[in-house]
Motif scaffolding. Structure first.
Motif, PDB file in Angstrom:
ATOM      1  N   PRO A  93      49.743  38.100  54.579  1.00 17.26           N
ATOM      2  CA  PRO A  93      49.217  38.855  53.427  1.00 17.26           C
ATOM      3  C   PRO A  93      47.721  39.105  53.557  1.00 17.26           C
ATOM      4  CG  PRO A  93      49.617  36.571  52.822  1.00 17.26           C
ATOM      5  CD  PRO A  93      50.186  36.749  54.204  1.00 17.26           C
ATOM      6  N   PRO A  94      47.176  40.000  52.730  1.00 12.43           N
ATOM      7  CA  PRO A  94      45.727  40.265  52.769  1.00 12.43           C
ATOM      8  C   PRO A  94      44.926  39.002  52.496  1.00 12.43           C
ATOM      9  CG  PRO A  94      46.874  41.911  51.425  1.00 12.43           C
ATOM     10  CD  PRO A  94      47.870  40.835  51.726  1.00 12.43           C
ATOM     11  N   GLY A  95      43.838  38.834  53.224  1.00  9.04           N
ATOM     12  CA  GLY A  95      42.953  37.699  53.001  1.00  9.04           C
ATOM     13  C   GLY A  95      43.405  36.401  53.625  1.00  9.04           C
ATOM     14  N   SER A  96      44.476  36.421  54.411  1.00  8.43           N
ATOM     15  CA  SER A  96      44.972  35.181  55.008  1.00  8.43           C
ATOM     16  C   SER A  96      44.224  34.812  56.281  1.00  8.43           C
ATOM     17  CB  SER A  96      46.473  35.300  55.305  1.00  8.43           C
ATOM     18  OG  SER A  96      46.740  36.410  56.155  1.00  8.43           O
ATOM     19  N   GLY A  97      43.378  35.698  56.776  1.00  2.57           N
ATOM     20  CA  GLY A  97      42.549  35.362  57.938  1.00  2.57           C
ATOM     21  C   GLY A  97      43.059  35.902  59.262  1.00  2.57           C
ATOM     22  N   LYS A  98      43.816  36.995  59.250  1.00  2.00           N
ATOM     23  CA  LYS A  98      44.403  37.528  60.487  1.00  2.00           C
ATOM     24  C   LYS A  98      43.341  37.980  61.488  1.00  2.00           C
ATOM     25  CE  LYS A  98      46.848  40.590  58.294  1.00  2.00           C
ATOM     26  NZ  LYS A  98      46.453  40.161  56.928  1.00  2.00           N
ATOM     27  N   CYS A 158      47.858  42.902  62.790  1.00  2.06           N
ATOM     28  CA  CYS A 158      48.730  43.763  61.992  1.00  2.06           C
ATOM     29  C   CYS A 158      48.222  43.925  60.559  1.00  2.06           C
ATOM     30  CB  CYS A 158      50.151  43.187  61.979  1.00  2.06           C
ATOM     31  SG  CYS A 158      50.898  43.103  63.625  1.00  2.06           S
ATOM     32  N   PRO A 159      48.722  44.935  59.838  1.00  4.21           N
ATOM     33  CA  PRO A 159      48.291  45.176  58.452  1.00  4.21           C
ATOM     34  C   PRO A 159      48.661  44.010  57.540  1.00  4.21           C
ATOM     35  CG  PRO A 159      49.461  47.079  59.323  1.00  4.21           C
ATOM     36  CD  PRO A 159      49.668  45.968  60.302  1.00  4.21           C
ATOM     37  N   VAL A 218      49.272  32.013  56.357  1.00 11.21           N
ATOM     38  CA  VAL A 218      49.320  31.818  54.905  1.00 11.21           C
ATOM     39  C   VAL A 218      48.105  30.993  54.513  1.00 11.21           C
ATOM     40  CG1 VAL A 218      50.579  30.765  52.997  1.00 11.21           C
ATOM     41  CG2 VAL A 218      51.844  31.919  54.825  1.00 11.21           C
ATOM     42  N   ASP A 219      47.372  31.442  53.521  1.00  7.83           N
ATOM     43  CA  ASP A 219      46.182  30.725  53.066  1.00  7.83           C
ATOM     44  C   ASP A 219      46.578  29.362  52.507  1.00  7.83           C
ATOM     45  OD1 ASP A 219      43.820  29.850  51.709  1.00  7.83           O
ATOM     46  OD2 ASP A 219      43.145  31.928  51.612  1.00  7.83           O
ATOM     47  N   LEU A 235      49.328  27.525  58.270  1.00 15.85           N
ATOM     48  CA  LEU A 235      48.486  27.356  57.078  1.00 15.85           C
ATOM     49  C   LEU A 235      47.043  27.505  57.516  1.00 15.85           C
ATOM     50  CD1 LEU A 235      50.019  24.338  55.115  1.00 15.85           C
ATOM     51  CD2 LEU A 235      49.962  26.726  54.402  1.00 15.85           C
ATOM     52  N   SER A 236      46.438  28.648  57.189  1.00 20.35           N
ATOM     53  CA  SER A 236      45.089  28.942  57.651  1.00 20.35           C
ATOM     54  C   SER A 236      44.036  28.375  56.693  1.00 20.35           C
ATOM     55  CB  SER A 236      44.903  30.456  57.788  1.00 20.35           C
ATOM     56  OG  SER A 236      45.051  31.091  56.527  1.00 20.35           O
TER      57      SER A 236
END
Length: 312
Positions: free
Chosen positions: A19-24, A113-114, A146-147, A179-180
């Motif tokens: 998801p957005p903000g998870s640190g990809k 990825c997005p 995942v954050d 778990l980031s």
């Protein structure tokens, strides 16, 4: 990389999703640096049309094909609709992607990825991209970030488990859940259980009982029980904790991914890894295992309690 020459031109890599903000993007940058230190030739492929600035050098950039702002402006779409259109446009232009990747043979690939969850849970465009990459000889593992702050909220953690399970079943790649931002977990709040409870996804009935003590979730106990049953029936979801600034943490994730996608590194890479890890065994290592993370977290909580007692 034609289908007839797959056996002679296998390529390995990671599809970094979440998801957005998870640190990809941060993960791709950190993993690129880590792998380069042990001798891998790494190419980062940006597949996120909303990624205008990245800390890593883009070997392939979807922005050369399509960008989210252009799509939103020309087609009058919102961000979500625009991202879906961009992925469908990429799917319709596989020849562009194949030409770009063919020039990078011999590299290890990181696909950034997005961050739109729908692309991983039920929309088919990105799944079809991964399937096409497999036909071209790519052996990828999905790294689903995942954050870690979701661990501090039992309700959100159940939601994350459901999303992770749905993603694993839909994407159809060997899957590593991560778990980031573990270095920030102590800032998010107190955990209801030890960290290994969340990483190993142990008996979730305790989580349902914990939720039942909350007046809001008390009315949804049966729903939570059924969701937990679905997760436990598949027995697929577990997590690897990650602090991208910690080399030992990165090594554990790398080894999990290598096992998932079938990558086997040679003697020279093994020696380089040993040298890197032995040189780093100092103050650089804050989180050498899940236990170490938990111990630091507990110490932080104990210190906070002591300070509260002294202030009374």
């Amino acid at each position: 990389m034609s289908s007839g020459s797959r056996g002679a031109s296998l390529a390995f890599g990671q599809a970094v999703i979440g998801p957005p903000g998870s640190g990809k993007t941060t993960y791709c940058h950190g993993m690129q640096q880590f792998l380069a230190r042990i001798g891998r030739r790494v190419a980062v492929v940006n597949l996120d049309p909303a990624n205008e600035v990245t800390p890593y050098e883009r070997a392939v950039d979807i922005a050369e094909l399509v960008t989210l702002p252009d799509v939103m402006e020309s087609l009058k779409l919102g961000p979500n609709g625009g991202l879906i259109y961009c992925m469908e446009y990429l799917e319709a232009n596989f020849d562009w992607l194949q030409e770009k990747l063919a020039a990078l043979r011999g590299h290890y690939f990181l696909f950034d990825c997005p961050g739109q969850v729908e692309l991983y849970t039920h929309h088919g465009a990105l799944k079809n991209v991964f399937a096409q990459l497999a036909k071209w000889g790519f052996r990828l593992a999905a790294v689903h970030l995942v954050d870690s702050h979701y661990c501090t909220d039992p309700g959100k953690f159940i939601s994350v488990l459901c999303t992770s399970l749905s993603t694993m079943l839909h994407v159809e790649l060997p899957h590593i859940n991560v778990l980031s931002k573990m270095d920030l977990i102590e800032q998010y709040g107190k955990l209801a259980f030890n960290l290994d409870y969340y990483t190993e996804v142990l008996d979730l009935s305790y989580l349902v009982d914990h939720l039942a003590s909350d007046p809001f979730f008390k009315n949804y106990r049966r729903l939570n029980e059924k969701l937990v049953e679905v997760i436990e029936d598949y027995s697929l979801v577990s997590f690897v904790p990650l602090n991208v600034q910690d080399k030992e943490s990165m090594r554990r994730v790398m080894q999990a991914v290598d096992k998932a996608n079938g990558y086997s590194f040679g003697d020279q890479e093994h020696r380089s890894l040993e040298a890197l890890m032995s040189a780093a065994m100092g103050a650089d290592f804050h989180f050498t295992s899940t236990l170490a993370v938990q111990e630091k977290y507990v110490q932080s909580q104990d210190k906070a309690v002591e300070e509260e007692v002294m202030d009374m």
